[in-house]
Design an enzyme around this catalytic site. Sequence first.
Site, PDB file in Angstrom:
ATOM      1  CB  SER A 116      41.264  34.660  43.330  1.00 34.63           C
ATOM      2  OG  SER A 116      42.091  35.579  44.004  1.00 34.63           O
TER       3      SER A 116
ATOM      4  CG  ASN B 164      41.049  44.204  37.599  1.00 36.09           C
ATOM      5  OD1 ASN B 164      41.916  44.276  38.475  1.00 36.09           O
ATOM      6  ND2 ASN B 164      40.761  43.072  36.981  1.00 36.09           N
ATOM      7  CB  SER B 165      45.134  48.016  36.674  1.00 37.43           C
ATOM      8  OG  SER B 165      46.487  47.961  37.090  1.00 37.43           O
TER       9      SER B 165
ATOM     10  CB  CYS C  50      48.794  39.570  39.229  1.00 33.41           C
ATOM     11  SG  CYS C  50      48.428  41.348  39.303  1.00 33.41           S
TER      12      CYS C  50
ATOM     13  CB  ILE D 128      42.325  32.005  31.398  1.00 32.86           C
ATOM     14  CG1 ILE D 128      41.039  32.742  31.061  1.00 32.86           C
ATOM     15  CG2 ILE D 128      42.629  30.925  30.415  1.00 32.86           C
ATOM     16  CD1 ILE D 128      40.985  33.390  29.688  1.00 32.86           C
TER      17      ILE D 128
ATOM     18  CB  THR E  50      42.545  39.305  33.728  1.00 33.71           C
ATOM     19  OG1 THR E  50      43.813  39.537  34.346  1.00 33.71           O
ATOM     20  CG2 THR E  50      41.454  39.304  34.766  1.00 33.71           C
TER      21      THR E  50
ATOM     22  N   GLY F 140      34.536  34.503  32.566  1.00 29.28           N
ATOM     23  CA  GLY F 140      33.272  34.972  32.000  1.00 29.28           C
ATOM     24  C   GLY F 140      32.069  34.076  32.202  1.00 29.28           C
TER      25      GLY F 140
HETATM   26  C1  DHB Z   1      44.821  41.795  39.584  1.00 24.96           C
HETATM   27  C2  DHB Z   1      45.307  40.541  39.805  1.00 24.96           C
HETATM   28  C3  DHB Z   1      45.002  39.540  38.926  1.00 24.96           C
HETATM   29  O1  DHB Z   1      45.455  38.280  39.061  1.00 24.96           O
HETATM   30  C4  DHB Z   1      44.213  39.816  37.824  1.00 24.96           C
HETATM   31  O2  DHB Z   1      43.932  38.862  36.958  1.00 24.96           O
HETATM   32  C5  DHB Z   1      43.730  41.071  37.602  1.00 24.96           C
HETATM   33  C6  DHB Z   1      44.033  42.069  38.506  1.00 24.96           C
HETATM   34  C7  DHB Z   1      45.206  42.936  40.454  1.00 24.96           C
HETATM   35  O3  DHB Z   1      45.234  42.834  41.686  1.00 24.96           O
HETATM   36  O4  DHB Z   1      45.532  43.989  39.887  1.00 24.96           O
END
Ligand code: DHB
Length: 306
Positions: free
Chosen positions: A22, A70-71, A131, A192, A194, A245
Site C-alpha cells: 500500500s 515520508n509524511s 499511519c 510492518i 513505517t 525493505g
Molecule cells: C502514510 C501512511 C502510512 O501508513 C505510512 O506508513 C506512511 C505514510 C501517509 O499517508 O502519510
Amino acid sequence: MKPSLGVNLAGLKLKNPVIAASGTFASGVEYSRLIDIDILGAIIVKSITLKETEGNRPPRICETPSGMLNSIGLQNRGLEYFLENELPQLQRGKPAVIVSIAGTTEADYVKIARKLAKEPGVDAIEMNVSCPNVKKGGMAFGVSPNLLSSLVASVKAVYKKPLIVKLTPNVTDIGKMAKVAVRSGADILSLINTVGGMVIDTSTWRPAVASVTGGLSGPAIRPIALRMVWEVARKVDVPIIGVGGIETADDAVQFMLAGASAVAIGTANFYNPNTASSIVNGLDDYLERHSQKDIYSIINKVRINE
Ligand code: DHB
C-alpha cells in the site's frame, strides 16, 4: 516439474506470494505503463478514506540512508471516487485486489468496509491502523489494545471476506498487538508499517518533512521487520504478509523462512519498478535450486537451535 508459488491466505488465493504494498503503487494504473502488473499476486491500493483527503503540507518526502522518510498524510480522492474511477481499472487485471482503508473514527472504517463488502472486485481489505502522519485516528488505533480490538471487531462484523490488519512497529510488544488483532477478528496480519523517524536540514535548521516526523521505510528497516515477523509468527496462527525493505528474492525468502506466507514490496518500487517481477522469478529459481516443490516448503522453516 516447476515449483508452485500459489498461496492461500485465509481464503484469499494468490497465484504467487508477491504483493505491491500500500502507498507505493497507487492503484497500479501508472505502473502498468512501466511493467506488466499481471505478474503480481496482489495489489494493495494506497489507503482510502471516506472523504477526499488533501494530505500534509510539503515537503513530504526525504531520502535517508538505505530508505526514505515520508509524511503524505493519507492523501487520496475518497471512497466514492475510488469506486467509480479506480476499482474498474484494477478489476481488469489478474492480481487480487486488496483495498487499504483508513479513517479518523471507528465509524469511518465501518462505513467504508460496509461499502467494499458489496464490491465483487474487492478481494480483501487491509486496515491501516498504523499511519504515523495524521493527527486523528491512524496509528492511534494501532498502539492501543482497546481501540484496536474494538475497531477490528466492528469492521469484521460488516466484512466477511478476508480482513487484513496492518500492524505498526511503533509499539513495545508487537506480538501482543498481533494477538489482540487476531482475537478481535483479523484473518491475516501484515507487518510492518513505517517506523517513526525524523531528519533535520542543517542549512535551514528545519525538519526535512513539514510535519516534523514521518514514517521510515526501505532496506534500512528490513531487519526490524524481519525480527517482528518472526516474533509474531510465534504468537499467532493466521497468515502473515511480511513487508519492510524487501528488494530481492533473497530478502523475500528470509521473510518466508521467518513465518510470512506472502511478501509486500513497497519503497523498492520507487527506484526499481521491476522489483516485484524479479522477486517472482527469483523465488521460482530459489525453490528449484533447493529442490523444494512449493512455496509452503519454506514458510516458517527457519532453523533455530538446529
Ligand atoms: C502514510 C501512511 C502510512 O501508513 C505510512 O506508513 C506512511 C505514510 C501517509 O499517508 O502519510
